[in-house]
Design a protein around this motif. Structure first.
Motif, mmCIF file in Angstrom:
data_model
loop_
_atom_site.group_PDB
_atom_site.id
_atom_site.type_symbol
_atom_site.label_atom_id
_atom_site.label_comp_id
_atom_site.label_asym_id
_atom_site.label_seq_id
_atom_site.Cartn_x
_atom_site.Cartn_y
_atom_site.Cartn_z
ATOM 1 N N MET A 1 -2.179 32.772 12.016
ATOM 2 C CA MET A 1 -0.777 32.597 11.656
ATOM 3 C C MET A 1 -0.697 31.694 10.433
ATOM 4 O O MET A 1 -1.393 30.668 10.355
ATOM 5 N N GLY A 2 0.133 32.079 9.481
ATOM 6 C CA GLY A 2 0.266 31.291 8.264
ATOM 7 C C GLY A 2 0.990 29.977 8.517
ATOM 8 O O GLY A 2 1.873 29.878 9.380
ATOM 9 N N THR A 3 0.607 28.957 7.787
ATOM 10 C CA THR A 3 1.277 27.658 7.854
ATOM 11 C C THR A 3 1.970 27.383 6.528
ATOM 12 O O THR A 3 1.534 27.853 5.471
ATOM 13 N N GLY A 4 3.037 26.623 6.577
ATOM 14 C CA GLY A 4 3.828 26.361 5.385
ATOM 15 C C GLY A 4 3.348 25.143 4.620
ATOM 16 O O GLY A 4 2.478 24.395 5.055
ATOM 17 N N ARG A 5 3.939 24.957 3.443
ATOM 18 C CA ARG A 5 3.641 23.782 2.630
ATOM 19 C C ARG A 5 4.264 22.540 3.271
ATOM 20 O O ARG A 5 5.264 22.617 3.973
ATOM 21 N N SER A 6 3.680 21.383 2.937
ATOM 22 C CA SER A 6 4.277 20.112 3.340
ATOM 23 C C SER A 6 3.881 19.043 2.339
ATOM 24 O O SER A 6 2.843 19.157 1.677
ATOM 25 N N TRP A 7 4.696 18.041 2.232
ATOM 26 C CA TRP A 7 4.420 16.944 1.314
ATOM 27 C C TRP A 7 5.080 15.678 1.879
ATOM 28 O O TRP A 7 6.081 15.735 2.598
ATOM 29 N N GLY A 8 4.510 14.526 1.581
ATOM 30 C CA GLY A 8 5.068 13.308 2.135
ATOM 31 C C GLY A 8 4.514 12.070 1.478
ATOM 32 O O GLY A 8 3.680 12.128 0.565
ATOM 33 N N MET A 9 4.972 10.930 1.995
ATOM 34 C CA MET A 9 4.532 9.651 1.466
ATOM 35 C C MET A 9 4.613 8.597 2.554
ATOM 36 O O MET A 9 5.349 8.735 3.532
ATOM 37 N N ALA A 10 3.817 7.539 2.389
ATOM 38 C CA ALA A 10 3.814 6.408 3.310
ATOM 39 C C ALA A 10 3.768 5.130 2.484
ATOM 40 O O ALA A 10 2.997 5.032 1.523
ATOM 41 N N LEU A 11 4.593 4.156 2.859
ATOM 42 C CA LEU A 11 4.643 2.862 2.189
ATOM 43 C C LEU A 11 4.435 1.762 3.223
ATOM 44 O O LEU A 11 5.027 1.819 4.315
ATOM 45 N N GLU A 12 3.603 0.788 2.895
ATOM 46 C CA GLU A 12 3.300 -0.282 3.839
ATOM 47 C C GLU A 12 3.325 -1.630 3.120
ATOM 48 O O GLU A 12 2.790 -1.776 2.019
ATOM 49 N N LEU A 13 3.958 -2.603 3.759
ATOM 50 C CA LEU A 13 3.996 -3.970 3.257
ATOM 51 C C LEU A 13 3.373 -4.874 4.306
ATOM 52 O O LEU A 13 3.768 -4.835 5.483
ATOM 53 N N GLU A 14 2.369 -5.669 3.908
ATOM 54 C CA GLU A 14 1.659 -6.539 4.837
ATOM 55 C C GLU A 14 1.777 -7.993 4.399
ATOM 56 O O GLU A 14 1.797 -8.301 3.196
ATOM 57 N N GLY A 15 1.835 -8.879 5.402
ATOM 58 C CA GLY A 15 1.903 -10.297 5.118
ATOM 59 C C GLY A 15 0.556 -10.865 4.685
ATOM 60 O O GLY A 15 -0.454 -10.159 4.620
ATOM 61 N N ARG A 16 0.557 -12.160 4.397
ATOM 62 C CA ARG A 16 -0.649 -12.818 3.910
ATOM 63 C C ARG A 16 -1.731 -12.816 4.987
ATOM 64 O O ARG A 16 -1.507 -13.181 6.127
ATOM 65 N N GLU A 17 -2.915 -12.379 4.608
ATOM 66 C CA GLU A 17 -4.029 -12.287 5.533
ATOM 67 C C GLU A 17 -4.512 -13.693 5.897
ATOM 68 O O GLU A 17 -4.607 -14.576 5.042
ATOM 69 N N GLY A 18 -4.794 -13.912 7.187
ATOM 70 C CA GLY A 18 -5.292 -15.198 7.643
ATOM 71 C C GLY A 18 -4.211 -16.178 8.034
ATOM 72 O O GLY A 18 -4.525 -17.296 8.471
ATOM 73 N N ALA A 19 -2.926 -15.807 7.895
ATOM 74 C CA ALA A 19 -1.838 -16.693 8.276
ATOM 75 C C ALA A 19 -1.742 -16.792 9.797
ATOM 76 O O ALA A 19 -2.249 -15.939 10.534
ATOM 77 N N ARG A 20 -1.065 -17.827 10.283
ATOM 78 C CA ARG A 20 -0.890 -17.978 11.733
ATOM 79 C C ARG A 20 -0.114 -16.800 12.315
ATOM 80 O O ARG A 20 -0.386 -16.360 13.426
ATOM 81 N N ASN B 1 0.847 -1.195 0.000
ATOM 82 C CA ASN B 1 0.000 0.000 0.000
ATOM 83 C C ASN B 1 0.881 1.243 0.000
ATOM 84 O O ASN B 1 1.977 1.252 0.579
ATOM 85 N N GLY B 2 0.395 2.292 -0.617
ATOM 86 C CA GLY B 2 1.136 3.539 -0.639
ATOM 87 C C GLY B 2 0.229 4.751 -0.603
ATOM 88 O O GLY B 2 -0.930 4.695 -1.043
ATOM 89 N N ASP B 3 0.726 5.826 -0.039
ATOM 90 C CA ASP B 3 -0.002 7.098 0.038
ATOM 91 C C ASP B 3 0.957 8.231 -0.298
ATOM 92 O O ASP B 3 2.116 8.236 0.148
ATOM 93 N N LEU B 4 0.482 9.200 -1.040
ATOM 94 C CA LEU B 4 1.199 10.431 -1.325
ATOM 95 C C LEU B 4 0.291 11.606 -0.966
ATOM 96 O O LEU B 4 -0.928 11.529 -1.185
ATOM 97 N N TRP B 5 0.848 12.678 -0.413
ATOM 98 C CA TRP B 5 0.008 13.835 -0.081
ATOM 99 C C TRP B 5 0.804 15.130 -0.213
ATOM 100 O O TRP B 5 2.028 15.154 -0.139
ATOM 101 N N TYR B 6 0.042 16.196 -0.426
ATOM 102 C CA TYR B 6 0.610 17.535 -0.514
ATOM 103 C C TYR B 6 -0.343 18.503 0.164
ATOM 104 O O TYR B 6 -1.545 18.502 -0.108
ATOM 105 N N ASN B 7 0.189 19.332 1.074
ATOM 106 C CA ASN B 7 -0.601 20.338 1.779
ATOM 107 C C ASN B 7 -0.074 21.726 1.421
ATOM 108 O O ASN B 7 1.069 22.062 1.773
ATOM 109 N N PRO B 8 -0.842 22.546 0.701
ATOM 110 C CA PRO B 8 -0.399 23.912 0.399
ATOM 111 C C PRO B 8 -0.480 24.789 1.646
ATOM 112 O O PRO B 8 -0.949 24.365 2.715
ATOM 113 N N ARG B 9 -0.050 26.019 1.498
ATOM 114 C CA ARG B 9 -0.085 26.964 2.610
ATOM 115 C C ARG B 9 -1.520 27.257 3.039
ATOM 116 O O ARG B 9 -2.446 27.179 2.242
ATOM 117 N N GLY B 10 -1.681 27.596 4.309
ATOM 118 C CA GLY B 10 -2.997 27.940 4.830
ATOM 119 C C GLY B 10 -2.867 28.910 5.987
ATOM 120 O O GLY B 10 -1.812 29.521 6.203
#
Length: 291
Positions: free
Chosen positions: A53-72, A32-41
């Motif tokens: 107060m002004g907030t700055g830009r931010s950007w990021g990503m998340a990566l996830e690896l999961e094992g087989r569902e239902g395994a012991r 699974n993966g996620d990408l995001w970008y937050n402009p100024r606000g």
């Protein structure tokens, strides 16, 4: 996708544009993966009741690896990272592991470690500020933070009516403050950094700072920290008759602190030796049939 947030005064607090993707590999591993970008606000709570107060830009990503569902043995590992304006950043590694060594056992372990630097951490409000900020000084700092924790759960079923549940979470967190300054003007995202533009800042032997701005001087307390804690519970539940149960509960609440050093995984061992309070409780529920 995207989201946008406004407050009731019509102020644009922030937006987010994001994309998600996932796939299942031939060996049934899931990615699974996620990408995001937050402009100024504009933030209506950063100054704790003061001006926007002004907030700055931010950007990021998340990566996830999961094992087989239902395994012991089920598992998942996730890595997150984010960059932000003004040099802010964060990174986190976390895992989820579930073990079923037998029909009566349930064991789970959830470790996590997060590092980051927040360039706009609110510290305090001081009277006697500049006219631009309504005679107040809204003081912020850059904070270098680290947080590490592991949650353990072990459950055992003796019989359908007698179970034992245990939970423990050693935890450690640290933060170091630097780069102090004050909000330049309402709605601005810039700081007037102390030590520039006619201001001085001095670090005192106890770690506090003395700031001089014009004819005014004030102190900023030493907020650097390193804390460790241990939270744990043990619950024995016995349903001695249908609808009626006995609970025996033992709980620990331990905590300690020390001078700043960046928290890391080894601090979890130190958390086990902290001191605190222990509680023992007995609860009985009895079912009364009402006809």
């Amino acid at each position: 996708g995207s989201t946008t947030e406004w407050n009731f005064d019509g102020v644009h607090r922030g937006s987010e544009a994001f994309a998600e993707f996932n796939t299942t590999l031939a060996n049934y591993l899931r990615f699974n993966g996620d990408l995001w970008y937050n402009p100024r606000g504009q933030s209506d709570d950063l100054t704790r009741g003061g001006p926007l107060m002004g907030t700055g830009r931010s950007w990021g990503m998340a990566l996830e690896l999961e094992g087989r569902e239902g395994a012991r043995t089920e598992w998942g590992v996730e890595v997150d990272g984010e960059r932000a304006e003004f040099g802010g950043w964060s990174g986190e590694v976390q895992g989820d592991f579930f073990f079923h060594p037998g029909t009566q056992w349930e064991i789970s372990i959830h470790p996590s470690w997060e590092l980051g630097e927040d360039p706009r951490q609110y510290v305090m409000t001081v009277d006697g500020g500049r006219p631009e900020t309504f005679a107040q000084r809204y003081v912020f700092a850059r904070v270098d933070r680290s947080e590490v924790a592991t949650r353990f759960r072990v459950n055992y079923t003796f019989t359908p009516n007698l179970t034992l549940e245990t939970y423990a979470e050693p935890f450690a967190s640290s933060g170091r403050f630097s780069g102090f300054g004050e909000l330049l003007a309402p709605r601005s995202r810039e700081l007037l950094e102390y030590g520039t533009v006619g201001t001085t800042i001095t670090r005192n032997p106890d770690g506090s700072r003395t700031v001089t701005a014009g004819t005014q001087s004030f102190s900023i307390a030493n907020e650097d920290f390193n804390v460790r804690s241990l939270r744990s519970n043990v619950v024995l539940r016995w349903e001695w008759r249908p609808g009626s149960a006995l609970f025996l509960v033992w709980q620990q609440d331990q905590e300690a602190s020390r001078p700043f050093e960046r928290a890391g995984p080894r601090d979890l061992w130190d958390a086990l030796s902290t001191r605190g309070d222990s509680f023992f409780a007995v609860k009985i529920s009895y079912w009364l049939p009402v006809r």
